[in-house]
Design a protein around this motif. Structure first.
Motif, short mmCIF file in Angstrom:
data_model
loop_
_atom_site.label_atom_id
_atom_site.label_comp_id
_atom_site.label_asym_id
_atom_site.label_seq_id
_atom_site.Cartn_x
_atom_site.Cartn_y
_atom_site.Cartn_z
N GLN A 118 1.17 -0.57 -0.05
CA GLN A 118 -0.15 -0.35 0.01
C GLN A 118 0.62 1.01 0.36
N ALA A 119 2.19 1.65 0.94
CA ALA A 119 2.64 2.35 0.79
C ALA A 119 3.67 2.46 -0.57
N TRP A 120 4.07 1.16 -1.25
CA TRP A 120 4.93 1.93 -2.93
C TRP A 120 3.55 2.85 -3.32
N LEU A 121 2.37 2.19 -3.45
CA LEU A 121 1.39 2.51 -4.50
C LEU A 121 1.17 3.93 -4.13
N GLU A 122 0.97 4.31 -2.09
CA GLU A 122 0.89 5.51 -2.17
C GLU A 122 2.18 6.07 -2.85
N GLU A 123 3.31 5.93 -2.88
CA GLU A 123 4.10 6.77 -2.85
C GLU A 123 4.51 6.99 -4.28
N GLN A 124 3.97 5.63 -4.96
CA GLN A 124 4.08 5.87 -6.54
C GLN A 124 6.05 5.05 -6.72
N VAL A 125 6.26 4.48 -6.20
CA VAL A 125 7.88 3.98 -6.15
C VAL A 125 8.43 3.38 -7.38
N PRO A 126 7.39 2.40 -7.91
CA PRO A 126 8.33 1.61 -8.77
C PRO A 126 8.02 2.35 -10.24
N GLN A 127 9.47 1.74 -11.00
CA GLN A 127 9.52 2.29 -12.98
C GLN A 127 8.91 1.60 -13.46
N CYS A 128 10.06 1.01 -13.87
CA CYS A 128 10.09 -0.32 -14.69
C CYS A 128 9.29 -1.48 -13.76
N GLY A 129 10.19 -1.44 -12.28
CA GLY A 129 9.16 -2.38 -11.36
C GLY A 129 10.05 -3.44 -11.25
N TYR A 130 11.26 -4.53 -12.42
CA TYR A 130 11.73 -4.99 -12.24
C TYR A 130 12.83 -5.63 -10.55
N CYS A 131 12.86 -4.46 -10.38
CA CYS A 131 13.15 -4.82 -8.88
C CYS A 131 12.14 -4.84 -7.84
N GLN A 132 11.18 -4.20 -7.92
CA GLN A 132 10.10 -3.69 -6.69
C GLN A 132 10.07 -5.15 -5.93
N SER A 133 9.74 -6.63 -6.93
CA SER A 133 9.06 -7.20 -5.62
C SER A 133 10.29 -7.62 -4.78
#
Ligand code: FES
Ligand code: FES
Lengths: 154, 710
Positions: free
Chosen positions: A86-101
């Motif tokens: 949820q925090a990741w969505l609130e802060e709009q963290v990912p770009q390509c997303g590949y590292c995010q998992s």
């Protein structure tokens, strides 16, 4: 034959004892949310939880995972409900997303054992690489995650 | 044998599409289409494959067939916003699919269908607005006709057409069938910017929910029934050939099924990627020869120096002169998702799943290898785990198609990181010399800059090499915004043989470091403040001045700094956007440098999604900072020495400063945002290091040349 318990489900597999868990997950079991980035434990893209602890699955032989409880990004929550997600969505963290998992799994494990990490503890523990340069937001995402987790507790 | 094919038919007004009811689609025609007299014409083909831009399903779902590769830059979201704005769509009903290869999807700013050069918004801003507006007008007309009221009495709002007087409303999904029967308005009315409700807002990205739970599908995540997994080894000396290998040993590894030759290398195929890797270790291929045999960094440097020496120097007649030599190394892209591609080739059909920035060349090479026609080939663009220009190349596509054709089975090729690091198309190394003389007022009077660098474009277009001309090498140095009376720039094309390619911000990635360091040196020689110095030189350039002053203001330039702290400033225009940056660093008692804060200001003309602009500014700057601090590809005996992230040092969170971004909406022409902040990092940091320590760094990366970071 080995048995792995992943995300609360049991899987029968038959692979070489030294095969890294990453490749069992990705290529044999189709759990592709865990990513391959370096294969040598440097990038953290392959981070999963083994008995609740963050582990880099590219450097974790499957034999050592037998008998443990494994959680991958797919099993972290239903419907993105985990506070880190949820925090990741609130802060709009990912770009390509590949590292995010990997970023999310590493953060979830850190906060589970240390709900209020200092800035230094965060930076020493979350060493995952992000080539898109989302670090500023990962940092914000981590403090927001900690906040949300505290709220959930009260 | 039944021939499968996907025929292209455009300009059909409406039709039903496979089982999903009615769809309404458009194809953008760059030239005036005589049938409709307008730029937009209706098509109703079978879904996404055939040059459609949008589909409105009977349930109201709106799908944008996104013409750009989504590689983290948020383009699917920003393009959808442009469309949804004009269409007055309900944002929740928007979905995106990535476009197939089809010339209709070519970005007007690009020579072929590819995503690069920070051009997506610039290229698609007009066509997407027109498509959205035309669809909106057709839906309004359809509703008005249904109700028997005038078009003017109806309006579109959040996915509904509303008749205000009677408060009747119909959803877009309910209107698509009727709307599809109408003519396309040739000249739809676009909304005025004051009426925008989406464009300009920090709308959350559409792709993020899937990127936080493992469901987002990158190229490496493609899974097909019966698919095999391969890995490759290519000649470590570029373009060498395989001398020997032990196929029996490879095949004795459990799961290994085949060994296949590929250009300049060899592939091992197995039922699991790790087994393919084990198989490759057992295969132990040996290589011979190659283009860069015997090459090392010293020799590359010598070639640059020789070219610059041939240019010679000028006589400078001034008490204050600078004579400088700068250089940068080769750099890897190191996208976190390693190169990979999946292909399934049969006798009469081929499908390719590629995390690629270059759809058109992917198709071309697939045609060439398989001998199939265009309508027997489908290229699917997956999500990209980073692009940065690396995925404009198509070597990984070539390999997957070659291996799958050889075996007649679906195959996924995944490069190990070592392969990815050692077979990149690198950011060119280069060297730049300056001879600068200052006038009485301290400002540069004469500016002679000589650049020696390889050409990226000559691989695509050989004649550029004959004429020693390549705008991608010289961009950012050939013309300066600064008012300098006697300006001279020369470019010497040097080709050491190392493959070079487009690396996020391309020529500006080195030229901004050179120029913005040199101007800083000039300001210090003149004993001027580096900000005021630039300000004087930019007096006639209001857009630059705004950006410069904004970033200086944000950073509180001129304040008293803590002991050991230093500020560095830089400004640079690339891809149509002007970016200014200030970085604050400090050197601690043991002489290590800590990076504290970065302020960025950007004028990118118009802004579609400010949060995406911010994210790109942050990410781009960090990408540049990572290179400035620690990235370097070196060569020994013709091979790249680095192999993985333990010896190719990429910035981590711990070393990353905080970044704040100010966006200046000048309303000027649309500029890009994916690349323009990258070039600022190296010069801003070099200038801050000088300000904090008095040490001037004239080569990258800083940590390999005497500067230590925390
Ligand atoms: S893939 Fe495991 S740490 Fe990089
Ligand atoms: S978001 Fe792309 S690597 Fe982190």
């Amino acid at each position: 034959m080995q048995t792995l318990e992943i995300n609360g489900k049991k899987y029968q597999i038959d692979v070489e004892a030294e095969m890294p868990l990453l490749w069992v997950l990705r290529d044999d079991l189709g759990l592709t949310g865990t990513k391959f980035g370096c294969g040598i434990g440097e990038c953290g893209a392959c981070t999963v939880h083994i008995n609740g602890q963050a582990a880099r699955s590219c450097s974790f032989p499957v034999a050592a995972a037998v008998g443990t409880k494994i959680t991958t990004i797919e099993g972290l929550s239903h419907h993105n409900k985990h506070p880190v997600q949820q925090a990741w969505l609130e802060e709009q963290v990912p770009q390509c997303g590949y590292c995010q998992s990997g970023q999310i799994m590493a953060t979830a494990a850190l906060l589970a054992k240390n709900p209020k990490p200092t800035a230094e503890e965060v930076e020493d523990n979350i060493t995952n690489l992000c080539r898109c340069g989302t670090y500023v937001r990962v940092r914000r995402g981590i403090s927001r995650s900690a906040e949300l987790m505290r709220k959930q507790r009260v | 044998m039944k021939k499968q094919s996907f025929k292209r038919r455009t300009f059909i007004k409406t039709s039903t599409f496979a089982g999903a009811g009615l769809a309404l689609g458009f194809t953008f025609v760059p030239l005036v289409n005589s049938a409709t007299g307008g730029r937009v014409s209706v098509s109703g083909e079978k879904g996404a494959e055939l040059g459609l831009w949008i589909r409105i399903a009977p349930d109201g779902t709106i799908t944008l067939i996104a013409p750009s590769s989504e590689m983290g830059q948020g383009v699917n979201t920003s393009l959808s916003m442009i469309l949804a704005e004009e269409l007055e769509a309900d944002w929740q009903s928007i979905k995106t699919e990535t476009a197939p290869v089809n010339s209709d999807y070519k970005n007007p700013e690009q020579p072929m269908q590819l995503t690069g050069g920070s051009t997506s918004i610039k290229g698609f801003w007009e066509p997407l607005r027109e498509v959205g507006a035309a669809a909106r007008e057709m839906l309004i007309t359809a509703a008005a006709q249904k109700w028997g009221v005038s078009v003017g009495a109806c309006k579109a709002q959040s996915g509904y057409i509303i008749h205000q007087k009677s408060s009747r409303k119909l959803g877009y999904g309910e209107l698509v069938e009727a709307a599809g029967k109408l003519d396309v308005p040739s000249d739809p009315t676009l909304k005025a910017p004051e009426e925008y409700s989406l464009v300009g807002k920090p709308v959350p990205r559409l792709d993020l929910p899937d990127k936080i739970n493992g469901t987002a599908k990158f190229g490496i995540d493609v899974r097909l029934p019966g698919m095999l997994f391969a890995t490759v080894r290519q000649s470590p000396v570029f373009e060498g050939t395989v001398l020997s290998h032990d196929e029996t040993a490879a095949k004795s590894i459990r799961g290994v099924t085949a060994v296949v030759s590929i250009p300049n290398g060899i592939a091992v195929v197995a039922n699991n990627t790790w087994r393919a890797k084990k198989g490759m270790e057992a295969l132990n291929p040996q290589f011979q020869d190659g283009l860069t045999k015997g090459l090392d960094c010293q020799k590359v440097r010598k070639q640059f120096r020789k070219a610059l020496d041939n240019e010679g120097k000028v006589e400078l007649d001034s008490p204050k002169v600078l004579d400088l030599e700068y250089e940068v190394p080769y750099l890897a892209h190191a996208t976190l998702e390693p190169m990979n591609c999946t292909a399934s080739v049969t006798d009469n059909f081929c499908e390719v799943w590629a995390p690629t920035q270059n759809q058109e060349m992917s198709l071309d090479v697939t045609k060439e290898i398989t001998g199939l026609d265009e309508d027997q080939i489908r290229i699917h663009t997956t999500l990209l785990g980073g692009g940065f220009g690396r995925r404009i190349e198509i070597d990984y596509v070539t390999q997957a198609v070659t291996i799958s054709k050889n075996l007649g089975k679906p195959v996924q090729v995944t490069w190990m990181r070592e392969e990815d690091m050692q077979h990149d198309f690198y950011r060119p190394a280069s060297m730049s010399r300056f001879q600068i003389s200052l006038g009485k007022n301290g400002l540069p009077e004469k500016w002679k800059n000589q650049l020696a660098a390889p050409s990226i474009l000559k691989r695509y277009f050989a004649p550029l090499g004959w004429f020693g001309f390549d705008p991608t090498s010289t961009e950012g140095a050939k013309e300066l915004p600064y008012a300098i009376p006697d300006f001279d720039f020369d470019f010497s094309m040097v080709d050491p043989g190392v493959p070079v390619g487009f690396w996020r911000s391309v020529g500006s990635s080195h030229n901004a470091f050179y120029i913005e360091s040199a101007i800083d040196e000039a300001s210090h020689l003149a004993q001027h403040n580096p900000f005021e110095y630039r300000r004087k030189l930019l007096a006639e350039k209001p857009r630059y001045l705004n950006v410069l002053e904004k970033v200086a203001q944000d950073a509180k330039w001129g304040r008293r700094l803590q002991k050991g702290h230093g500020l560095g400033i830089a400004i640079h225009k690339s891809f149509g956007s002007i970016v200014g940056a200030v970085i604050e660093i400090s050197s601690n008692t043991s002489g290590r440098l800590e990076l504290h804060n970065v302020w960025i200001s950007v004028d990118c003309g118009k802004v579609v999604n400010p949060d995406i602009v911010r994210a790109q500014m942050e990410g781009g700057f960090i990408f540049g900072l990572s290179a400035a601090v620690g990235e370097e590809i070196t060569l020994k005996a013709g091979r790249v020495e680095q192999s993985n992230f333990h010896d190719y040092s990429v910035l981590r969170m711990k070393s990353t400063p905080d970044i704040s971004v100010s966006i200046i909406e000048s309303g000027e022409d649309i500029g890009g945002v994916g690349e323009p902040s990258v070039p600022l990092a190296a010069p801003a940091l070099a200038n801050a290091i000088f300000s904090a320590t008095g040490k001037r760094c004239r080569s990258l990366p800083f940590n390999k040349h005497g500067v230590k970071f925390v």
